[in-house]
Design a protein around this motif. Sequence first.
Motif, PDB file in Angstrom:
ATOM      1  N   ASN A  41       2.585   6.661  -6.697  1.00  0.00           N
ATOM      2  CA  ASN A  41       1.389   7.005  -7.481  1.00  0.00           C
ATOM      3  C   ASN A  41       0.977   5.878  -8.432  1.00  0.00           C
ATOM      4  OD1 ASN A  41       1.166   9.664  -6.385  1.00  0.00           O
ATOM      5  ND2 ASN A  41       2.834  10.325  -7.737  1.00  0.00           N
ATOM      6  N   TYR A  66       0.825  -1.204   0.000  1.00  0.00           N
ATOM      7  CA  TYR A  66       0.000   0.000   0.000  1.00  0.00           C
ATOM      8  C   TYR A  66       0.865   1.261   0.000  1.00  0.00           C
ATOM      9  CZ  TYR A  66      -3.275   3.557   1.598  1.00  0.00           C
ATOM     10  OH  TYR A  66      -4.015   4.708   1.717  1.00  0.00           O
ATOM     11  N   ARG A  67       1.888   1.303   0.861  1.00  0.00           N
ATOM     12  CA  ARG A  67       2.751   2.487   0.921  1.00  0.00           C
ATOM     13  C   ARG A  67       3.553   2.652  -0.370  1.00  0.00           C
ATOM     14  NH1 ARG A  67       5.517   3.074   6.801  1.00  0.00           N
ATOM     15  NH2 ARG A  67       6.352   4.878   5.704  1.00  0.00           N
ATOM     16  N   VAL A  98       1.196   4.234  -2.883  1.00  0.00           N
ATOM     17  CA  VAL A  98       0.941   5.649  -2.580  1.00  0.00           C
ATOM     18  C   VAL A  98       2.158   6.510  -2.926  1.00  0.00           C
ATOM     19  CG1 VAL A  98       0.518   7.303  -0.723  1.00  0.00           C
ATOM     20  CG2 VAL A  98      -0.782   5.170  -0.810  1.00  0.00           C
TER      21      VAL A  98
END
Length: 425
Positions: free
Chosen positions: A158, A151-152, A155
């Motif tokens: 992008n 997930y990180r 993020v």
Amino acid sequence: AAESAEDQDAERRREPVLAGVGAAAAGGGAASAGRPAPSGSLEDLFTGAASTEQIGSTPPRPPRRRRRMGGWIALAISVVLIGALVLVGVNLWNTYGDRVQSFFGASEPLDYEEGVATGEARVTIVSGDTGASVSPKLFDAGVTKTSDALYRYMVENNVVFTFQPGVYRLQQQMTSAAVLKTLQNPDSRLNNTVQLREGLTVEQSLQAISEQLGLPLEDMQAATADPAAYGVAADTLEGWLFPATYDFDEGVSATDVIARMVDRTVQSLDTAGVPVDDRERILTVASIIEREARFSEDFYKVSRVIENRLDPSNQETFGKLEMDSTVQYGAGEMASGSVSTSEEARNSDNPWNTYMHPGLPKGPIANPGDQAIDAAMKPADGPWLYFVTVNLNTGETVFTSTYSEHLKAVDQWRAWCADNPDAGC
């Protein structure tokens, strides 16, 4: 005459000392030392009417009690200041610690290094999964190093990615970039594999099977319409679709899939030593354990709570089973995302409302795994009648044997929920 002169000289040496006691006793000795004669008294010194220069000596020390009180006040102020500095430091570290570690190169890497991936892991993706929901699955399967690694990574870089339902073959200790690349590869999707997790209902299981095998949902529903076809003496197959990973041959039918899962449940029941006539009851107890317990070590304690509540000797003290999981099942609130039951659910008159009806519910409420079935047969020894999970993030659960102790645990849970309003209370 010489003796008289020595006496006078000694008297002059004593004059400053006498002046410190009081000017009235000092006479005019200070004037003979070349400075103004002291004047005033101790009372004048303390009221501010005279200074130490006027008195002629250092003022007396304050009483010992006053000195001691001043020391305690200074210590208290120091403790408060140090505590405030520590609190500020902790808050700053919690806020900026990762950035500081990253700046100095001391932060723990989120990902494994490239080239260390090994072995095999399988991960199931369902409809609606996102990076936030897939990340913990990867970590639990040993694919990524941390629970939020993927997930990180998405993020920070992008990354826009659409997760397709299915069972995927991955490796242990992969980087997040490698995970995404593998998930994009159609060859990594196991088209004839089904993976069911513990705690799913029949409805949820059929949806997952349909998505993972590509079989029509209507075919799956039709295959479960008659439990007797699989040797199950119950109205439904709730609790009988065993949670596991299955590999099927190409062109497998819905009936074959269900038969394989029911057979696996029978295998687990036999291994646990469940009598044939007691299978449905044990599956019912095990399904409640599966939905209520958070840690594997708690399975056997939850099992004991269920047995203690069903014990006739406790009926006057306790009365009913009162399990929220059964109430949610009967009211169709299993997917509500909350561990609490609504007032409407508790007032719903159905065979699974254990707040309303005594004894076990009508049947299982989910598919239990091997450990839950084993726990249903081997409850731990203990006097517990209550339990409450006081921290939904860690799964910390408090077991108690009296209602007053239980209320204290409930207060602890409520306090945690107040601090974590979006955690599923």
